[in-house]
Write a protein that holds these residues in place. Structure first.
Motif, PDB file in Angstrom:
ATOM      1  N   LEU A  98       0.973  -1.059   0.166  1.00 30.83           N
ATOM      2  CA  LEU A  98       0.162  -0.186  -0.038  1.00 30.83           C
ATOM      3  C   LEU A  98       0.757   1.187  -0.009  1.00 30.83           C
ATOM      4  O   LEU A  98       0.386   1.722  -0.889  1.00 30.83           O
ATOM      5  CB  LEU A  98      -1.313   0.087   1.065  1.00 30.83           C
ATOM      6  N   ALA A  99       1.962   0.905   0.968  1.00 29.50           N
ATOM      7  CA  ALA A  99       2.321   2.453   1.124  1.00 29.50           C
ATOM      8  C   ALA A  99       3.321   2.834  -1.041  1.00 29.50           C
ATOM      9  O   ALA A  99       3.131   3.858  -1.162  1.00 29.50           O
ATOM     10  CB  ALA A  99       4.198   2.188   1.660  1.00 29.50           C
ATOM     11  N   ARG A 100       4.069   1.102  -1.224  1.00 30.85           N
ATOM     12  CA  ARG A 100       4.751   1.701  -2.673  1.00 30.85           C
ATOM     13  C   ARG A 100       3.365   2.304  -3.722  1.00 30.85           C
ATOM     14  O   ARG A 100       3.315   2.864  -4.213  1.00 30.85           O
ATOM     15  CB  ARG A 100       4.715   0.658  -2.593  1.00 30.85           C
ATOM     16  N   LEU A 101       2.402   1.368  -2.758  1.00 25.66           N
ATOM     17  CA  LEU A 101       1.096   2.340  -4.802  1.00 25.66           C
ATOM     18  C   LEU A 101       0.329   3.528  -4.426  1.00 25.66           C
ATOM     19  O   LEU A 101       0.219   4.582  -5.727  1.00 25.66           O
ATOM     20  CB  LEU A 101      -0.841   1.521  -4.076  1.00 25.66           C
ATOM     21  N   THR A 111       0.558   5.492  -7.992  1.00 19.78           N
ATOM     22  CA  THR A 111      -0.575   5.779  -8.657  1.00 19.78           C
ATOM     23  C   THR A 111      -0.743   6.664  -9.441  1.00 19.78           C
ATOM     24  O   THR A 111       0.329   8.180  -8.971  1.00 19.78           O
ATOM     25  CB  THR A 111      -1.938   5.424  -7.599  1.00 19.78           C
ATOM     26  N   HIS A 112      -1.461   7.278 -10.499  1.00 20.78           N
ATOM     27  CA  HIS A 112      -1.021   8.201 -11.737  1.00 20.78           C
ATOM     28  C   HIS A 112      -2.172   9.469 -10.227  1.00 20.78           C
ATOM     29  O   HIS A 112      -2.463   9.363  -9.805  1.00 20.78           O
ATOM     30  CB  HIS A 112      -1.649   7.730 -12.283  1.00 20.78           C
ATOM     31  N   ARG A 113      -2.166  10.720 -11.758  1.00 24.21           N
ATOM     32  CA  ARG A 113      -2.068  11.779 -10.646  1.00 24.21           C
ATOM     33  C   ARG A 113      -3.801  11.899 -10.514  1.00 24.21           C
ATOM     34  O   ARG A 113      -4.007  12.799  -8.985  1.00 24.21           O
ATOM     35  CB  ARG A 113      -1.942  13.060 -11.915  1.00 24.21           C
ATOM     36  N   PHE A 114      -4.406  10.883 -10.884  1.00 26.66           N
ATOM     37  CA  PHE A 114      -5.984  10.913 -11.578  1.00 26.66           C
ATOM     38  C   PHE A 114      -6.271  10.285 -10.059  1.00 26.66           C
ATOM     39  O   PHE A 114      -7.884  10.342  -9.393  1.00 26.66           O
ATOM     40  CB  PHE A 114      -6.599   9.928 -12.636  1.00 26.66           C
ATOM     41  N   GLU A 115      -5.604   9.336  -9.102  1.00 30.34           N
ATOM     42  CA  GLU A 115      -6.294   8.483  -8.068  1.00 30.34           C
ATOM     43  C   GLU A 115      -4.868   9.056  -6.895  1.00 30.34           C
ATOM     44  O   GLU A 115      -5.223   8.863  -5.676  1.00 30.34           O
ATOM     45  CB  GLU A 115      -6.010   7.200  -7.843  1.00 30.34           C
ATOM     46  N   ARG A 116      -4.398  10.061  -7.090  1.00 30.38           N
ATOM     47  CA  ARG A 116      -3.761  10.438  -6.288  1.00 30.38           C
ATOM     48  C   ARG A 116      -4.523  11.466  -4.800  1.00 30.38           C
ATOM     49  O   ARG A 116      -5.324  11.852  -4.903  1.00 30.38           O
ATOM     50  CB  ARG A 116      -2.471  11.173  -6.228  1.00 30.38           C
ATOM     51  N   GLY A 117      -4.163  10.946  -3.414  1.00 34.46           N
ATOM     52  CA  GLY A 117      -5.019  11.352  -2.722  1.00 34.46           C
ATOM     53  C   GLY A 117      -6.150  10.181  -2.520  1.00 34.46           C
ATOM     54  O   GLY A 117      -6.613  10.300  -0.914  1.00 34.46           O
ATOM     55  N   TYR A 118      -5.982   9.512  -3.075  1.00 36.37           N
ATOM     56  CA  TYR A 118      -7.470   8.672  -2.574  1.00 36.37           C
ATOM     57  C   TYR A 118      -6.921   7.871  -1.606  1.00 36.37           C
ATOM     58  O   TYR A 118      -8.296   6.959  -0.702  1.00 36.37           O
ATOM     59  CB  TYR A 118      -7.007   7.494  -3.751  1.00 36.37           C
ATOM     60  N   LEU A 119      -5.734   7.383  -1.280  1.00 38.43           N
ATOM     61  CA  LEU A 119      -5.727   6.434  -0.608  1.00 38.43           C
ATOM     62  C   LEU A 119      -5.659   6.634   1.476  1.00 38.43           C
ATOM     63  O   LEU A 119      -5.398   5.709   2.474  1.00 38.43           O
ATOM     64  CB  LEU A 119      -3.642   5.218  -0.202  1.00 38.43           C
ATOM     65  N   LEU A 136      -9.101   5.851   2.217  1.00 39.16           N
ATOM     66  CA  LEU A 136      -9.041   4.350   2.111  1.00 39.16           C
ATOM     67  C   LEU A 136      -8.314   3.894   2.974  1.00 39.16           C
ATOM     68  O   LEU A 136      -8.905   3.142   3.753  1.00 39.16           O
ATOM     69  CB  LEU A 136      -8.140   3.906   0.881  1.00 39.16           C
ATOM     70  N   VAL A 137      -6.594   4.234   3.230  1.00 36.90           N
ATOM     71  CA  VAL A 137      -6.476   3.725   4.695  1.00 36.90           C
ATOM     72  C   VAL A 137      -6.261   5.244   5.615  1.00 36.90           C
ATOM     73  O   VAL A 137      -6.326   4.790   6.883  1.00 36.90           O
ATOM     74  CB  VAL A 137      -4.768   3.138   3.976  1.00 36.90           C
ATOM     75  N   GLY A 138      -5.987   6.265   5.188  1.00 39.82           N
ATOM     76  CA  GLY A 138      -5.396   7.436   6.808  1.00 39.82           C
ATOM     77  C   GLY A 138      -3.974   8.116   5.552  1.00 39.82           C
ATOM     78  O   GLY A 138      -3.795   7.590   4.842  1.00 39.82           O
ATOM     79  N   ASP A 139      -3.709   8.962   6.173  1.00 44.03           N
ATOM     80  CA  ASP A 139      -2.622   9.954   6.187  1.00 44.03           C
ATOM     81  C   ASP A 139      -1.036   8.712   6.557  1.00 44.03           C
ATOM     82  O   ASP A 139      -1.448   7.950   7.371  1.00 44.03           O
ATOM     83  CB  ASP A 139      -2.327  10.796   6.929  1.00 44.03           C
ATOM     84  N   ARG A 140      -0.876   8.602   5.327  1.00 44.42           N
ATOM     85  CA  ARG A 140       0.758   8.055   5.700  1.00 44.42           C
ATOM     86  C   ARG A 140       1.497   7.922   6.390  1.00 44.42           C
ATOM     87  O   ARG A 140       2.529   7.102   7.085  1.00 44.42           O
ATOM     88  CB  ARG A 140       1.074   7.677   4.119  1.00 44.42           C
ATOM     89  N   LYS A 141       2.273   9.053   7.050  1.00 40.49           N
ATOM     90  CA  LYS A 141       2.924   9.898   7.967  1.00 40.49           C
ATOM     91  C   LYS A 141       1.751   9.214   9.533  1.00 40.49           C
ATOM     92  O   LYS A 141       2.945   8.588  10.327  1.00 40.49           O
ATOM     93  CB  LYS A 141       3.068  11.142   8.056  1.00 40.49           C
ATOM     94  N   THR A 142       1.124   9.703   9.922  1.00 41.96           N
ATOM     95  CA  THR A 142       0.735   9.377  11.011  1.00 41.96           C
ATOM     96  C   THR A 142      -0.322   7.768  11.129  1.00 41.96           C
ATOM     97  O   THR A 142      -0.592   6.970  12.212  1.00 41.96           O
ATOM     98  CB  THR A 142      -0.265  10.253  11.243  1.00 41.96           C
ATOM     99  N   SER A 143      -0.356   7.275   9.658  1.00 42.39           N
ATOM    100  CA  SER A 143      -0.758   5.775   9.780  1.00 42.39           C
ATOM    101  C   SER A 143      -0.307   4.554   9.327  1.00 42.39           C
ATOM    102  O   SER A 143      -1.060   3.827   8.788  1.00 42.39           O
ATOM    103  CB  SER A 143      -2.134   5.742   8.645  1.00 42.39           C
ATOM    104  N   ALA A 144       1.045   4.993   9.298  1.00 43.33           N
ATOM    105  CA  ALA A 144       2.346   3.898   8.499  1.00 43.33           C
ATOM    106  C   ALA A 144       2.108   2.573   9.167  1.00 43.33           C
ATOM    107  O   ALA A 144       2.449   1.841   8.039  1.00 43.33           O
ATOM    108  CB  ALA A 144       3.323   4.307   8.833  1.00 43.33           C
ATOM    109  N   SER A 145       1.524   2.296  10.302  1.00 49.42           N
ATOM    110  CA  SER A 145       1.375   0.973  11.050  1.00 49.42           C
ATOM    111  C   SER A 145       0.148   0.380   9.981  1.00 49.42           C
ATOM    112  O   SER A 145       0.810  -1.068   9.968  1.00 49.42           O
ATOM    113  CB  SER A 145       1.163   0.497  11.988  1.00 49.42           C
ATOM    114  N   CYS A 146      -1.240   1.265   9.788  1.00 50.55           N
ATOM    115  CA  CYS A 146      -2.209   0.459   9.074  1.00 50.55           C
ATOM    116  C   CYS A 146      -1.752   0.452   8.183  1.00 50.55           C
ATOM    117  O   CYS A 146      -1.903  -0.907   7.214  1.00 50.55           O
ATOM    118  CB  CYS A 146      -3.361   1.419   8.507  1.00 50.55           C
TER     119      CYS A 146
END
Length: 422
Positions: free
Chosen positions: A308-311, A315-323, A326-336
């Motif tokens: 997920l982190a690599r995705l 991922t393409h610009r159209f879906e940037r920020g989508y995660l 779906l999951v959370g902010d990559r910095k604060t939700s790294a464990s998720c």
């Protein structure tokens, strides 16, 4: 919205989703807003924004493909729109007064509405035949299929969808069951048929009950299929979509598992012969389901998301920020991100997995599929990887589509026959 003064005013306070804004013949802006729990049609003229109708179903679905159109301005300032209820599409005529009239069509998946004169055109698929370009005579209220995608399949060999539901951790889960249906094909004695549980990609897309050659391929070989619209899928209203907020990798996984258990408990499939399959985001669902349940004999993954982190970075610009949704902010939700990424937990998957992958995939690089297969094998699992040269995030060449389908069928049949001989 940009006003004549050059000022900009938002159409929403940020707590709703607005899609498909379009200028109409009367100079007003029409758009879809889900603040009422469903995507509904609104009209903005000057400083006034009014909901045209109160309709208990979505108008439209997420714009994961460009240039989709689910509402168009027709004659007499009316609007022809696509209603989506339980993932089944229908066509409605919404009058300026708010009155809604159903337009009788047989298509259950409708998109790409266009207007020419008094006619409305769309791309639509039925339960028993592939997509066609269709025309609606709005004056007479009649429809016709103008250009068919191909020959109509033999109706005796078409498995028709049956709505099914299961009780999941977050509420009712929806899906469509397809039973084996092909003359001359025999099942395994008196036992219920094997089952393939299919998790769609997206992951906030949906599976309509429209004719799908991949589904019919399985049912034509004596294997039942259930298409699961797990929590987060569109076509069931806003609250259903919200089930996937911060829970991708959990809600989808659990809903597919509970749907399989429900169908087995009802005697609709063989609990000893259940498989789970998915493309892209659905592949993530497959691998996480195999990590957390021993219900399935094997998994079938096509260009599966494994990291997920690599995705989030690829991922393409159209879906940037989508995660972030779906999951959370990559910095604060790294464990998720780490916990829900199958690549970091390959040792937890003991069921066999078939991986289909294109070597030109820019969203899920072939290196991810290779690393997943290698990690499973090293940890004592069984992974079979098939790489298709020149293919990207999805197969496009007819010979490769056929090859992948035959490979998956052989993989499943081999496991079923081995179980039977044991």
């Amino acid at each position: 919205m940009e006003l004549d003064s050059g000022r900009h005013e938002p159409l929403t306070d940020g707590d709703s989703s607005i899609i498909e804004p379009r200028w109409a013949r009367d100079g007003a802006l029409y758009y879809l807003d889900d603040r009422a729990g469903w995507w509904q049609l609104y009209r903005q003229a000057g400083d006034s924004s009014v909901r045209i109708c109160d309709y208990p179903a979505d108008i439209g679905r997420p714009p994961w493909q460009l240039a989709q159109a689910h509402h168009v301005n027709a004659r007499d300032d009316g609007t022809i729109a696509v209603s989506v209820d339980s993932a089944r599409c229908s066509l409605v005529d919404i009058r300026p007064s708010g009155r809604v009239r159903n337009i009788e069509v047989q298509e259950v998946d409708i998109t790409q509405l266009q207007v020419r004169g008094d006619d409305v055109w769309y791309l639509g698929s039925r339960e028993d035949r592939p997509a066609a370009i269709c025309r609606v005579d709005t004056d007479r209220g009649t429809t016709e299929r103008v250009v068919d995608e191909g020959a109509c399949p033999d109706p005796d060999c078409v498995s028709r969808p049956e709505p099914v539901m299961a009780s999941g951790p977050q509420g009712i889960v929806h899906g469509h069951l397809y039973r084996p249906c092909c003359p001359g094909t025999r099942g395994p004695g008196d036992r219920p048929p094997p089952l393939v549980v299919r998790a769609h990609g997206g992951p906030t897309a949906m599976r309509s009950p429209a004719w799908n050659p991949e589904v019919q391929f399985w049912t034509g070989h004596g294997i039942a299929v259930v298409e699961v619209n797990y929590g987060g899928s569109s076509g069931h209203g806003r609250s259903y979509r919200e089930r996937l907020r911060r829970r991708w990798g959990i809600a989808d996984r659990d809903d597919c598992i509970c749907m399989a258990k429900t169908l087995a408990a009802e005697g609709l499939c063989d609990i000893q012969e259940m498989f789970i399959a998915g493309n892209s985001a659905g592949g993530l669902t497959v691998l996480n389901a195999l990590r957390h349940s021993d219900l399935f004999r094997a998994g079938l993954c096509r260009w599966a998301v494994t990291d997920l982190a690599r995705l989030a970075t690829l991922t393409h610009r159209f879906e940037r920020g989508y995660l972030d949704f779906l999951v959370g902010d990559r910095k604060t939700s790294a464990s998720c991100y780490a916990e829900r990424s199958p690549a970091a937990h390959a040792h937890e998957i003991t069921a066999p997995v078939l991986l289909i992958q294109g070597d030109a995939d820019r969203i899920v690089p072939v290196s991810q599929a290779t690393a997943m297969a290698d990690a499973m094998t090293v940890n004592g699992g069984k992974a079979e990887l098939h790489i298709y040269p020149g293919e990207g995030h999805g197969l496009r060449r007819a010979e490769n589509i056929r090859s992948a389908a035959e490979t998956e069928l052989a993989f499943v049949r081999g496991l079923i026959e081995h179980q039977g001989s044991g």
